[in-house]
Design an enzyme around this catalytic site. Sequence first.
Site, mmCIF file in Angstrom:
data_model
loop_
_atom_site.group_PDB
_atom_site.id
_atom_site.type_symbol
_atom_site.label_atom_id
_atom_site.label_comp_id
_atom_site.label_asym_id
_atom_site.label_seq_id
_atom_site.Cartn_x
_atom_site.Cartn_y
_atom_site.Cartn_z
ATOM 1 N N ASP A 99 0.813 -1.223 0.000
ATOM 2 C CA ASP A 99 0.000 0.000 0.000
ATOM 3 C C ASP A 99 0.846 1.273 0.000
ATOM 4 O OD1 ASP A 99 -2.269 -1.585 0.088
ATOM 5 O OD2 ASP A 99 -2.406 -1.522 2.272
ATOM 6 N N ALA A 100 2.026 1.212 -0.598
ATOM 7 C CA ALA A 100 2.929 2.369 -0.578
ATOM 8 C C ALA A 100 3.367 2.797 -1.971
ATOM 9 C CB ALA A 100 4.162 2.053 0.270
#
Length: 284
Positions: free
Chosen positions: A228-229
């Site tokens: 999620d980055a």
Amino acid sequence: MSIKTVILQFICPDKPGLVSDLASWIASKNGNIRHADHHTDADAKLFLSRIEWDLDGFLLDKNEITSEVNLLEQRLNGKAVLSFSDDFPNVAIFVSKQSHCLVDLLWRVKAGELCMNVPLVISNHSDLEEICSNFSIPFKLIQVNKNNKADSESKILDLLHEYNIDLGVLAKYMQILSSSFLEQFPNLINIHHSFLPAFKGAQPYHQAWDRGVKLIGATAHYVTKDLDAGPIIEQTISNVSHRDEVSDLIRKGRDLERVALARALRLHLKRQVIVYRGRTAVFT
């Protein structure tokens, strides 16, 4: 009848005269520029550009354009991505059990809103097979568990190669892809059900409700090895109040997820996103 265009995305070290240089090169080949957007990152001393011009009337064919852009890269010490509006990429959609993003994307493709082909839907559950059948799209079930993950990912990679897939879209695919998989197929867009970087990981709406937030969001981003980055493409938000329960947040969140993912995919397909230094420049 849609107008065929050439799209050039270009990154190079910044210096005076680059806009004129690129525009003059296009004009010298009888190119009619439709859109031109530029950005200078002063900290990185980089120049970013997206230029789109008519293919009809241009003095070079597609192969000749590619060759000249390669020379342009060498001359300006830059990196280019060249695209043509009439070339539709093959996109595989990854899903699990939730249907809202899948149905929305397939409807938009059928309506001509998203310029892409969907020759394949991949899932780790059979729940959405009937939906794909209704759209006449092949559905491939690849079950995944902790004991067969490597084998499952190998089968998925074989399918991506077999169907000549250019891009994958994780439309609520509730599996974390391994670093090994991403090294072999890095071209993926994910929809995350929160306003990143807040509330990463599982159950973000529950996290948001526990914190009593007044805004919730959804984030579409490119997938990287860091969970999620990845570089963010699009984000959407909605107001919530103390009267909303977790179920209300989830309901509103589904609407946000559909919109964020569709917008992000359209931006990507229109080549309006440039990724650099782990972030994005989005020319809208």
